[in-house]
Design a protein around this motif. Structure first.
Motif, PDB file in Angstrom:
ATOM      1  N   ARG A  19       9.216 141.179  17.156  1.00 35.31           N
ATOM      2  CA  ARG A  19       7.771 140.944  17.043  1.00 35.31           C
ATOM      3  C   ARG A  19       7.350 139.772  17.919  1.00 35.31           C
ATOM      4  NH1 ARG A  19       9.248 143.202  12.304  1.00 35.31           N
ATOM      5  NH2 ARG A  19       7.879 144.806  11.455  1.00 35.31           N
ATOM      6  N   ARG A  20       8.167 138.732  17.934  1.00 34.82           N
ATOM      7  CA  ARG A  20       7.892 137.609  18.828  1.00 34.82           C
ATOM      8  C   ARG A  20       7.970 138.061  20.278  1.00 34.82           C
ATOM      9  NH1 ARG A  20       5.058 133.571  18.216  1.00 34.82           N
ATOM     10  NH2 ARG A  20       4.209 134.261  20.198  1.00 34.82           N
ATOM     11  N   ASP A  21       8.920 138.933  20.558  1.00 34.75           N
ATOM     12  CA  ASP A  21       9.082 139.455  21.913  1.00 34.75           C
ATOM     13  C   ASP A  21       7.828 140.218  22.351  1.00 34.75           C
ATOM     14  OD1 ASP A  21      10.754 139.497  24.140  1.00 34.75           O
ATOM     15  OD2 ASP A  21      11.682 141.388  23.601  1.00 34.75           O
ATOM     16  N   ALA A  22       7.272 141.008  21.443  1.00 33.59           N
ATOM     17  CA  ALA A  22       6.059 141.767  21.769  1.00 33.59           C
ATOM     18  C   ALA A  22       4.899 140.836  22.084  1.00 33.59           C
ATOM     19  CB  ALA A  22       5.703 142.690  20.602  1.00 33.59           C
ATOM     20  N   LEU A  23       4.738 139.775  21.298  1.00 30.87           N
ATOM     21  CA  LEU A  23       3.666 138.821  21.548  1.00 30.87           C
ATOM     22  C   LEU A  23       3.867 138.079  22.867  1.00 30.87           C
ATOM     23  CD1 LEU A  23       3.235 137.366  17.957  1.00 30.87           C
ATOM     24  CD2 LEU A  23       1.550 138.697  19.221  1.00 30.87           C
ATOM     25  N   ASP A  24       5.114 137.670  23.138  1.00 28.17           N
ATOM     26  CA  ASP A  24       5.392 136.959  24.389  1.00 28.17           C
ATOM     27  C   ASP A  24       5.155 137.857  25.602  1.00 28.17           C
ATOM     28  OD1 ASP A  24       6.061 134.755  22.912  1.00 28.17           O
ATOM     29  OD2 ASP A  24       8.227 134.995  23.120  1.00 28.17           O
ATOM     30  N   PHE A  25       5.502 139.132  25.473  1.00 30.52           N
ATOM     31  CA  PHE A  25       5.274 140.078  26.565  1.00 30.52           C
ATOM     32  C   PHE A  25       3.777 140.217  26.847  1.00 30.52           C
ATOM     33  CE2 PHE A  25       4.544 144.780  27.328  1.00 30.52           C
ATOM     34  CZ  PHE A  25       4.732 144.712  28.704  1.00 30.52           C
ATOM     35  N   ALA A  26       2.994 140.401  25.790  1.00 30.04           N
ATOM     36  CA  ALA A  26       1.546 140.529  25.968  1.00 30.04           C
ATOM     37  C   ALA A  26       0.957 139.261  26.581  1.00 30.04           C
ATOM     38  CB  ALA A  26       0.880 140.827  24.628  1.00 30.04           C
ATOM     39  N   ALA A  27       1.415 138.093  26.117  1.00 27.96           N
ATOM     40  CA  ALA A  27       0.904 136.831  26.665  1.00 27.96           C
ATOM     41  C   ALA A  27       1.237 136.689  28.143  1.00 27.96           C
ATOM     42  CB  ALA A  27       1.485 135.662  25.879  1.00 27.96           C
ATOM     43  N   SER A  28       2.455 137.107  28.530  1.00 29.86           N
ATOM     44  CA  SER A  28       2.844 136.999  29.935  1.00 29.86           C
ATOM     45  C   SER A  28       1.974 137.885  30.823  1.00 29.86           C
ATOM     46  CB  SER A  28       4.318 137.367  30.109  1.00 29.86           C
ATOM     47  OG  SER A  28       4.529 138.760  29.955  1.00 29.86           O
ATOM     48  N   LEU A  29       1.607 139.059  30.339  1.00 30.58           N
ATOM     49  CA  LEU A  29       0.729 139.942  31.099  1.00 30.58           C
ATOM     50  C   LEU A  29      -0.654 139.317  31.257  1.00 30.58           C
ATOM     51  CD1 LEU A  29       1.549 143.495  29.675  1.00 30.58           C
ATOM     52  CD2 LEU A  29       2.270 142.526  31.856  1.00 30.58           C
ATOM     53  N   LEU A  30      -1.177 138.781  30.176  1.00 30.91           N
ATOM     54  CA  LEU A  30      -2.523 138.194  30.230  1.00 30.91           C
ATOM     55  C   LEU A  30      -2.558 136.989  31.162  1.00 30.91           C
ATOM     56  CD1 LEU A  30      -3.389 138.475  26.437  1.00 30.91           C
ATOM     57  CD2 LEU A  30      -4.416 139.794  28.302  1.00 30.91           C
ATOM     58  N   LEU A  31      -1.531 136.155  31.126  1.00 26.73           N
ATOM     59  CA  LEU A  31      -1.482 134.989  32.011  1.00 26.73           C
ATOM     60  C   LEU A  31      -1.408 135.403  33.476  1.00 26.73           C
ATOM     61  CD1 LEU A  31       0.935 132.663  29.999  1.00 26.73           C
ATOM     62  CD2 LEU A  31      -1.516 132.294  30.410  1.00 26.73           C
ATOM     63  N   ALA A  32      -0.825 136.577  33.731  1.00 26.21           N
ATOM     64  CA  ALA A  32      -0.723 137.077  35.103  1.00 26.21           C
ATOM     65  C   ALA A  32      -1.945 137.895  35.512  1.00 26.21           C
ATOM     66  CB  ALA A  32       0.542 137.924  35.251  1.00 26.21           C
ATOM     67  N   GLY A  33      -2.946 137.973  34.631  1.00 23.74           N
ATOM     68  CA  GLY A  33      -4.144 138.736  34.946  1.00 23.74           C
ATOM     69  C   GLY A  33      -3.955 140.234  34.835  1.00 23.74           C
ATOM     70  N   ALA A  34      -2.986 140.651  34.089  1.00 23.37           N
ATOM     71  CA  ALA A  34      -2.712 142.080  33.917  1.00 23.37           C
ATOM     72  C   ALA A  34      -3.115 142.509  32.502  1.00 23.37           C
ATOM     73  CB  ALA A  34      -1.232 142.356  34.170  1.00 23.37           C
ATOM     74  N   PRO A  35      -3.356 143.794  32.317  1.00 23.13           N
ATOM     75  CA  PRO A  35      -3.429 144.850  33.346  1.00 23.13           C
ATOM     76  C   PRO A  35      -4.694 144.716  34.195  1.00 23.13           C
ATOM     77  CG  PRO A  35      -3.995 145.742  31.196  1.00 23.13           C
ATOM     78  CD  PRO A  35      -3.549 144.338  30.954  1.00 23.13           C
ATOM     79  N   LYS A  36      -4.707 145.398  35.313  1.00 20.86           N
ATOM     80  CA  LYS A  36      -5.830 145.276  36.239  1.00 20.86           C
ATOM     81  C   LYS A  36      -7.108 145.865  35.665  1.00 20.86           C
ATOM     82  CE  LYS A  36      -3.022 145.178  40.440  1.00 20.86           C
ATOM     83  NZ  LYS A  36      -2.737 145.820  41.754  1.00 20.86           N
ATOM     84  N   ASP A  37      -6.990 146.913  34.898  1.00 26.61           N
ATOM     85  CA  ASP A  37      -8.163 147.516  34.280  1.00 26.61           C
ATOM     86  C   ASP A  37      -8.781 146.544  33.268  1.00 26.61           C
ATOM     87  OD1 ASP A  37      -9.753 150.096  33.628  1.00 26.61           O
ATOM     88  OD2 ASP A  37      -9.064 149.366  31.671  1.00 26.61           O
ATOM     89  N   ALA A  38     -10.043 146.215  33.470  1.00 23.17           N
ATOM     90  CA  ALA A  38     -10.697 145.200  32.649  1.00 23.17           C
ATOM     91  C   ALA A  38     -10.750 145.605  31.179  1.00 23.17           C
ATOM     92  CB  ALA A  38     -12.108 144.935  33.178  1.00 23.17           C
ATOM     93  N   ALA A  39     -11.036 146.884  30.905  1.00 23.59           N
ATOM     94  CA  ALA A  39     -11.111 147.328  29.521  1.00 23.59           C
ATOM     95  C   ALA A  39      -9.751 147.218  28.840  1.00 23.59           C
ATOM     96  CB  ALA A  39     -11.620 148.764  29.466  1.00 23.59           C
ATOM     97  N   ALA A  40      -8.678 147.622  29.536  1.00 28.84           N
ATOM     98  CA  ALA A  40      -7.332 147.515  28.971  1.00 28.84           C
ATOM     99  C   ALA A  40      -6.949 146.064  28.755  1.00 28.84           C
ATOM    100  CB  ALA A  40      -6.325 148.206  29.881  1.00 28.84           C
ATOM    101  N   ARG A  41      -7.312 145.197  29.719  1.00 27.03           N
ATOM    102  CA  ARG A  41      -6.983 143.776  29.575  1.00 27.03           C
ATOM    103  C   ARG A  41      -7.713 143.166  28.378  1.00 27.03           C
ATOM    104  NH1 ARG A  41      -7.824 142.629  34.309  1.00 27.03           N
ATOM    105  NH2 ARG A  41      -9.857 141.603  34.271  1.00 27.03           N
ATOM    106  N   ARG A  42      -8.956 143.544  28.175  1.00 27.53           N
ATOM    107  CA  ARG A  42      -9.726 143.052  27.029  1.00 27.53           C
ATOM    108  C   ARG A  42      -9.100 143.535  25.723  1.00 27.53           C
ATOM    109  NH1 ARG A  42     -14.123 144.291  28.903  1.00 27.53           N
ATOM    110  NH2 ARG A  42     -14.363 146.395  28.021  1.00 27.53           N
ATOM    111  N   GLU A  43      -8.685 144.794  25.697  1.00 28.91           N
ATOM    112  CA  GLU A  43      -8.047 145.339  24.495  1.00 28.91           C
ATOM    113  C   GLU A  43      -6.716 144.641  24.213  1.00 28.91           C
ATOM    114  OE1 GLU A  43      -6.926 149.732  22.597  1.00 28.91           O
ATOM    115  OE2 GLU A  43      -7.648 149.562  24.674  1.00 28.91           O
ATOM    116  N   LEU A  44      -5.944 144.375  25.271  1.00 32.07           N
ATOM    117  CA  LEU A  44      -4.675 143.672  25.097  1.00 32.07           C
ATOM    118  C   LEU A  44      -4.912 142.258  24.593  1.00 32.07           C
ATOM    119  CD1 LEU A  44      -1.590 143.691  25.466  1.00 32.07           C
ATOM    120  CD2 LEU A  44      -1.951 142.853  27.799  1.00 32.07           C
ATOM    121  N   ARG A  45      -5.930 141.586  25.125  1.00 29.21           N
ATOM    122  CA  ARG A  45      -6.246 140.221  24.684  1.00 29.21           C
ATOM    123  C   ARG A  45      -6.618 140.219  23.204  1.00 29.21           C
ATOM    124  NH1 ARG A  45     -10.817 137.149  24.064  1.00 29.21           N
ATOM    125  NH2 ARG A  45     -10.559 134.887  24.413  1.00 29.21           N
ATOM    126  N   ASN A  46      -7.457 141.158  22.791  1.00 35.10           N
ATOM    127  CA  ASN A  46      -7.850 141.226  21.385  1.00 35.10           C
ATOM    128  C   ASN A  46      -6.640 141.505  20.495  1.00 35.10           C
ATOM    129  OD1 ASN A  46     -10.546 140.723  21.951  1.00 35.10           O
ATOM    130  ND2 ASN A  46     -11.079 142.896  22.120  1.00 35.10           N
TER     131      ASN A  46
END
Length: 460
Positions: free
Chosen positions: A403-430
């Motif tokens: 579970r920690r791994d899943a959160l760290d993975f999502a955080a790493s994507l957001l810090l890198a500005g991913a995913p490129k699709d704005a709607a997907a990135r917003r959903e991942l951030r939420n």
């Protein structure tokens, strides 16, 4: 019951069983001839047991908790919290015993003054005196903390340690002899080690203290590029059933259990595999009954001394006070795990190709388990999930649970500005915000805005 002249291992008779998993819970309840089930200990909560398990228990079906995260083969002493949790599950399920693995699952930390690393997988311990001393002490600590007997399982391995001083059979024999621990023998793992490491299953069985067997695991896998993968997601192959027959020709196993963890087939196929297991045991018993005492395979009890094939491996050292052995083992395990999950150089003496195969297998398993723990991530990221996670895993070893791994993975994507699709990135951030705090965020936008304003005022 054992036939005339058969010697039976000590402990409760279990019969034929199957691994209980939520995906096949209904099918297991309806399955004829299931005497007992095994449940992954970390997947159940003592205060909220699944209704299916409660119904099975009410019918008199034995339930055995099977731990996967204790890491008895690691250099550190067993974690008190993990031991307490395993004990709670044994008591909640009314189990006659609990089981774990002869493996290490984490390394590093204070013992080696290095970052703590998690494998997310069962990794083999070296068959050396240091590893045996540490394992014996860890097993005794666990035995003292558990309310019921402990049995430990041999694992499958893709690679071998250099400089080993004993065969697996000799290692397990000494472990049982010195601690009195019972053994869970996985015949599928014996087949895996035969393909991957050239170990003879018959020789391993001949060296084991068979009267220490608590029960037997049977599972399927697949071979790719000369490497056998113990997947628990494929049908049981004939060579595994043949090893089970060999074991049953030597001793009457108290219980035999079919493991299946993924790609679950129709109930009829599982029932067919259970019937094949019963036939393999029956064939082995018939072979044993035809043998005379003079020619039949010997069954040795722990404490009776090694069999004729066991060479002298030197006097056993005291189990207590093995601090130096712990540090040596800890350094070796940390170096190997760092190479597997952190991309550091492969320690001297290891097969670099096999280490690479194991490293890729660990990363793939992380991706699969994270997808199950956080099923929203593959949905949000779509087809790009797996490639993105494997790229993340190459640079970020797992230091906590999945579970920690899943959160760290999502955080790493957001810090890198991913995913490129704005709607997907917003959903991942939420998704990340909802799960990274001490409590889920309020769902209503106005409530979230009010809380954000309050935090801003408090910071002034």
């Amino acid at each position: 019951m054992p036939g005339p002249g058969e010697r039976e291992p000590r402990g409760q008779r279990l019969g034929t069983g199957i691994g209980w998993r939520p995906e096949i819970a209904d099918a297991v309840e309806r399955m004829p001839g299931v005497d007992w089930v095994e449940v992954v200990a970390e997947n159940v909560c003592p205060g909220h047991l699944p209704e299916s398990l409660l119904r099975l228990r009410a019918r008199g079906v034995t339930v055995v908790p099977h731990g996967v995260s204790l890491g008895l083969g690691g250099a550190e002493r067993p974690d008190e919290g993990r031991l307490a949790a395993l004990a709670e599950r044994a008591e909640a399920l009314g189990s006659p015993l609990v089981t774990e693995h002869i493996a290490f699952v984490r390394a590093g930390g204070a013992l080696t003054a290095s970052p703590g690393l998690e494998a997310g997988h069962l990794l083999p311990v070296p068959h050396t005196r240091d590893a045996l001393d540490v394992l014996c002490e860890n097993v005794r600590i666990a035995q003292d903390a558990l309310p019921v007997p402990l049995a430990v399982e041999n694992i499958a391995a893709l690679l071998s340690w250099p400089g080993e001083e004993m065969t697996e059979g000799q290692f397990l024999y000494e472990l049982a002899d010195r601690t009195g621990v019972r053994l869970l023998i996985d015949v599928a793992n014996l087949h895996t080690n035969h393909v991957n490491r050239g170990e003879d299953p018959a020789a391993a069985l001949a060296e084991l203290p068979l009267e220490a067997i608590a029960y037997v695991h049977v599972a399927g896998g697949f071979e790719r590029d000369g490497v056998w993968h113990d997947s628990h997601a494929h049908p049981v192959p004939r060579p595994v059933l043949d090893i089970l027959t060999d074991l049953a020709s030597r001793v009457f196993p108290p219980g035999v259990l079919l493991e299946r963890d993924d790609h679950f087939p129709e109930p009829a196929e599982l029932e067919g595999e259970l019937e094949s297991i019963r036939k393999a045991v029956t064939t082995g018993r018939a072979t044993r009954n035809r043998q005379t005492p003079a020619t039949g395979p010997a069954v040795r009890a722990p404490g009776a001394g090694p069999g004729p094939q066991a060479p002298d491996t030197g006097p056993a050292r005291p189990v207590s006070g093995c601090a130096a052995a712990r540090q040596r083992l800890g350094l070796a395990q940390a170096a190997l795990l760092s190479a597997l999950v952190g991309g550091t150089p492969v320690p001297e003496g290891f097969d670099r190709v096999r280490v690479g195969v194991q490293a890729r297998a660990l990363a793939a398993k992380r991706a699969d388990v994270v997808a199950k723990v956080a099923p929203e991530l593959p949905v949000i990221l779509g087809e790009g999930y797996r490639a993105a996670f494997l790229a993340y895993a190459q640079a970020r070893p797992m230091s906590g649970g999945y579970r920690r791994d899943a959160l760290d993975f999502a955080a790493s994507l957001l810090l890198a500005g991913a995913p490129k699709d704005a709607a997907a990135r917003r959903e991942l951030r939420n998704w990340w915000l909802d799960r990274s705090g001490p409590a889920p965020r309020p769902r209503r936008r106005a409530t979230r805005a009010a809380h954000a304003a309050r935090r801003a005022l408090l910071r002034r």
